[in-house]
Design a protein around this motif. Structure first.
Motif, PDB file in Angstrom:
ATOM      1  N   GLY A 213       0.929  -1.258   0.211  1.00 38.22           N
ATOM      2  CA  GLY A 213      -0.104  -0.083   0.016  1.00 38.22           C
ATOM      3  C   GLY A 213       0.867   1.187  -0.039  1.00 38.22           C
ATOM      4  N   LEU A 214       2.023   1.236  -0.321  1.00 40.51           N
ATOM      5  CA  LEU A 214       2.937   2.254  -0.256  1.00 40.51           C
ATOM      6  C   LEU A 214       2.712   3.258  -1.550  1.00 40.51           C
ATOM      7  CD1 LEU A 214       6.300   0.915   0.605  1.00 40.51           C
ATOM      8  CD2 LEU A 214       4.823   2.322   2.078  1.00 40.51           C
ATOM      9  N   ARG A 215       2.988   4.436  -1.352  1.00 40.88           N
ATOM     10  CA  ARG A 215       2.919   5.301  -2.586  1.00 40.88           C
ATOM     11  C   ARG A 215       3.991   4.982  -3.690  1.00 40.88           C
ATOM     12  NH1 ARG A 215       2.132   8.406   1.955  1.00 40.88           N
ATOM     13  NH2 ARG A 215       0.147   9.440   2.383  1.00 40.88           N
ATOM     14  N   LEU A 216       3.827   5.417  -4.913  1.00 41.14           N
ATOM     15  CA  LEU A 216       4.610   4.948  -5.913  1.00 41.14           C
ATOM     16  C   LEU A 216       6.109   5.831  -5.645  1.00 41.14           C
ATOM     17  CD1 LEU A 216       5.851   3.874  -8.484  1.00 41.14           C
ATOM     18  CD2 LEU A 216       4.679   5.948  -9.638  1.00 41.14           C
ATOM     19  N   GLY A 217       5.998   6.992  -5.099  1.00 40.92           N
ATOM     20  CA  GLY A 217       7.228   7.914  -4.781  1.00 40.92           C
ATOM     21  C   GLY A 217       8.055   7.182  -3.647  1.00 40.92           C
ATOM     22  N   GLU A 218       7.217   6.509  -2.585  1.00 45.76           N
ATOM     23  CA  GLU A 218       7.925   6.071  -1.487  1.00 45.76           C
ATOM     24  C   GLU A 218       8.820   4.653  -1.904  1.00 45.76           C
ATOM     25  OE1 GLU A 218       4.801   7.260   1.999  1.00 45.76           O
ATOM     26  OE2 GLU A 218       4.374   5.481   0.905  1.00 45.76           O
ATOM     27  N   VAL A 219       7.784   4.276  -2.988  1.00 41.62           N
ATOM     28  CA  VAL A 219       8.595   2.627  -3.358  1.00 41.62           C
ATOM     29  C   VAL A 219      10.069   2.986  -4.154  1.00 41.62           C
ATOM     30  CG1 VAL A 219       8.433   0.813  -4.979  1.00 41.62           C
ATOM     31  CG2 VAL A 219       6.412   1.380  -3.346  1.00 41.62           C
ATOM     32  N   LEU A 220       9.926   4.168  -4.764  1.00 43.16           N
ATOM     33  CA  LEU A 220      10.988   4.737  -5.794  1.00 43.16           C
ATOM     34  C   LEU A 220      11.783   4.888  -4.908  1.00 43.16           C
ATOM     35  CD1 LEU A 220       9.443   5.882  -8.991  1.00 43.16           C
ATOM     36  CD2 LEU A 220      10.182   3.631  -8.603  1.00 43.16           C
ATOM     37  N   GLY A 221      11.595   5.337  -3.540  1.00 42.19           N
ATOM     38  CA  GLY A 221      12.642   6.110  -2.714  1.00 42.19           C
ATOM     39  C   GLY A 221      13.304   5.014  -1.778  1.00 42.19           C
ATOM     40  N   LEU A 222      13.098   3.720  -1.903  1.00 46.30           N
ATOM     41  CA  LEU A 222      13.470   2.922  -0.824  1.00 46.30           C
ATOM     42  C   LEU A 222      15.052   2.439  -1.078  1.00 46.30           C
ATOM     43  CD1 LEU A 222      10.638   0.144  -0.784  1.00 46.30           C
ATOM     44  CD2 LEU A 222      11.480   1.640   0.984  1.00 46.30           C
ATOM     45  N   ARG A 223      15.810   2.330  -0.338  1.00 44.05           N
ATOM     46  CA  ARG A 223      17.031   2.022  -0.215  1.00 44.05           C
ATOM     47  C   ARG A 223      17.413   0.541   0.346  1.00 44.05           C
ATOM     48  NH1 ARG A 223      18.908   7.223   2.889  1.00 44.05           N
ATOM     49  NH2 ARG A 223      17.358   6.207   4.280  1.00 44.05           N
ATOM     50  N   TRP A 224      18.566   0.006   0.280  1.00 43.63           N
ATOM     51  CA  TRP A 224      18.520  -1.223   0.625  1.00 43.63           C
ATOM     52  C   TRP A 224      18.954  -1.167   2.226  1.00 43.63           C
ATOM     53  CZ3 TRP A 224      17.248  -5.211  -2.264  1.00 43.63           C
ATOM     54  CH2 TRP A 224      17.376  -5.272  -3.384  1.00 43.63           C
ATOM     55  N   GLN A 225      19.505  -0.092   2.634  1.00 49.76           N
ATOM     56  CA  GLN A 225      19.637   0.156   4.096  1.00 49.76           C
ATOM     57  C   GLN A 225      18.420   0.315   4.882  1.00 49.76           C
ATOM     58  OE1 GLN A 225      20.729   4.430   5.051  1.00 49.76           O
ATOM     59  NE2 GLN A 225      21.314   4.303   3.230  1.00 49.76           N
ATOM     60  N   TYR A 290      28.052   2.559 -13.628  1.00 51.48           N
ATOM     61  CA  TYR A 290      26.938   2.395 -12.607  1.00 51.48           C
ATOM     62  C   TYR A 290      27.043   3.356 -11.216  1.00 51.48           C
ATOM     63  CZ  TYR A 290      23.073   0.142  -9.838  1.00 51.48           C
ATOM     64  OH  TYR A 290      21.958  -0.262  -9.180  1.00 51.48           O
ATOM     65  N   VAL A 291      26.045   4.240 -11.092  1.00 52.93           N
ATOM     66  CA  VAL A 291      26.048   5.345 -10.081  1.00 52.93           C
ATOM     67  C   VAL A 291      25.577   4.427  -9.106  1.00 52.93           C
ATOM     68  CG1 VAL A 291      25.403   7.505  -9.177  1.00 52.93           C
ATOM     69  CG2 VAL A 291      26.071   7.090 -11.759  1.00 52.93           C
ATOM     70  N   ASN A 292      26.155   4.148  -7.853  1.00 56.51           N
ATOM     71  CA  ASN A 292      25.385   3.556  -6.734  1.00 56.51           C
ATOM     72  C   ASN A 292      25.190   4.325  -5.716  1.00 56.51           C
ATOM     73  OD1 ASN A 292      24.738   1.610  -4.830  1.00 56.51           O
ATOM     74  ND2 ASN A 292      26.968   1.190  -4.180  1.00 56.51           N
ATOM     75  N   ASN A 293      23.483   4.643  -5.756  1.00 53.47           N
ATOM     76  CA  ASN A 293      22.842   5.232  -4.785  1.00 53.47           C
ATOM     77  C   ASN A 293      22.042   4.528  -3.849  1.00 53.47           C
ATOM     78  OD1 ASN A 293      23.045   8.046  -5.952  1.00 53.47           O
ATOM     79  ND2 ASN A 293      21.961   7.421  -7.711  1.00 53.47           N
ATOM     80  N   ASP A 294      22.396   3.253  -3.701  1.00 53.15           N
ATOM     81  CA  ASP A 294      21.920   2.485  -2.643  1.00 53.15           C
ATOM     82  C   ASP A 294      20.426   2.258  -3.033  1.00 53.15           C
ATOM     83  OD1 ASP A 294      22.335   0.728  -0.430  1.00 53.15           O
ATOM     84  OD2 ASP A 294      21.278   2.081   0.812  1.00 53.15           O
ATOM     85  N   LEU A 295      19.857   2.756  -4.068  1.00 53.01           N
ATOM     86  CA  LEU A 295      18.313   2.678  -4.327  1.00 53.01           C
ATOM     87  C   LEU A 295      18.098   0.966  -4.787  1.00 53.01           C
ATOM     88  CD1 LEU A 295      17.838   5.560  -6.585  1.00 53.01           C
ATOM     89  CD2 LEU A 295      16.850   5.250  -4.323  1.00 53.01           C
ATOM     90  N   ILE A 296      16.896   0.561  -4.189  1.00 48.78           N
ATOM     91  CA  ILE A 296      16.318  -0.815  -4.497  1.00 48.78           C
ATOM     92  C   ILE A 296      15.974  -0.690  -5.629  1.00 48.78           C
ATOM     93  CG2 ILE A 296      14.641  -2.564  -3.777  1.00 48.78           C
ATOM     94  CD1 ILE A 296      14.911  -1.871  -0.991  1.00 48.78           C
TER      95      ILE A 296
END
Length: 309
Positions: A213-225, A290-296
């Protein structure tokens, strides 16, 4: 006609015999002192009758008794105060995307209709006419309410700054929010959709949207940490948003309550782990590109994904 002196010493009320205000009644009161010259600053009142002028004058006297700075008020239009309030008070607390939305509301709706009205003269009818016009022009109720939020808070700050004694925006009538019926997918539709994304590289992102149920922006903001596979939880601390001035940026959630720790179903945790393995292969293939931004969830070069991609 002979000037008539008020018994309480408010000043004289007389009728003009010439000039652009010929025939009108006029009077003045002292509202402050010129800081440069030390001379009294006066406010002039005009009316068709002596009683009208007297009523205006008494109203201003009451404002002065309440501590309202009529001298400062007389120098401001609502538009000037609106810009001052936005720049000096609102900008420091608003997120960039929110700030840009406020600016669009001010530019497209509020300032053109209300900007030139003297701050002390702005009344409820002026504000209501703006909302009615927006409604006639098919503006959504949420848009009208967003404009009201800006105007109401602006006038509320004017009260705190002793520029006005009452907020005319509190008396308006707002349109009811339109509720849109959301149609959820049936079980068959859900199964068909999941089957259709079986080979999609961002399959895990779609499953996360469906299962949390997350918003799209929240999902795209997820990091591995932000994910704990052992506890099967994800920590929501940021969201991806699009701004006009800076493009795609990460912002904190709108409220503290939006920052939250959520459990994730086992199926989604597994899908994200598989996604991590695929991402690892992409990283090794891209090497230094590859730019590592830690993004999932990101592009094949590690960059942020636009919501409309």
């Amino acid at each position: 006609m002979k000037k008539q002196r008020n018994a309480n010493g408010e000043g004289s009320i007389h009728q003009r015999k010439s000039g652009i205000h010929e025939g009108k009644w006029v009077s003045q009161i002292t509202i402050g002192t010129d800081p440069d010259t030390g001379k009294p600053k006066r406010k002039t009142f005009y009316g068709k009758t002596r009683l009208e002028v007297k009523a205006k004058m008494k109203g201003a006297m009451k404002e002065l008794e309440k501590g309202i700075d009529l001298q400062a008020q007389s120098k401001l239009t609502f538009g000037e105060w609106l810009i001052t309030r936005m720049d000096n008070y609102k900008k420091m607390e608003a997120r960039l995307a929110t700030w840009e939305n406020y600016q669009r509301s001010v530019k497209n709706h509020i300032y053109p209709e209300l900007g030139n009205i003297p701050l002390g003269n702005l009344n409820t009818n002026d504000i209501q006419k703006l909302y009615n016009k927006m409604k006639t022009n098919k503006s959504a109720s949420a848009t009208i309410r967003r404009n009201h939020q800006i105007i109401n808070s602006c006038l509320g700050q004017a009260i705190k700054n002793r520029l006005i004694s009452w907020n005319p925006a509190t008396a308006v009538t707002l349109p009811k929010l339109e509720t849109k019926q959301i149609k959820a997918m049936t079980k068959d539709e859900m199964s068909a959709f999941i089957d259709s994304i079986e080979t999609e590289i961002l399959r895990a992102a779609f499953l996360t949207l469906l299962g949390t149920g997350l918003r799209l922006g929240e999902v795209l903001g997820l990091r591995w940490q932000d994910i704990d596979f052992r506890k099967k939880t994800i920590n929501i601390v940021q969201a991806l948003v699009r701004t006009k001035s800076k493009g795609l940026i990460m912002e904190n959630p709108k409220t503290e309550k939006s920052k939250r720790l959520l459990p994730i179903p086992n199926e989604i945790a597994v899908a994200i782990q598989l996604h991590r393995m695929k991402q690892g292969k992409i990283k090794r293939h891209a090497k230094e590109n590859y730019v590592n931004n830690d993004l999932i969830f990101c592009t094949n070069s590690g960059k942020r994904i636009a919501e409309n991609q």
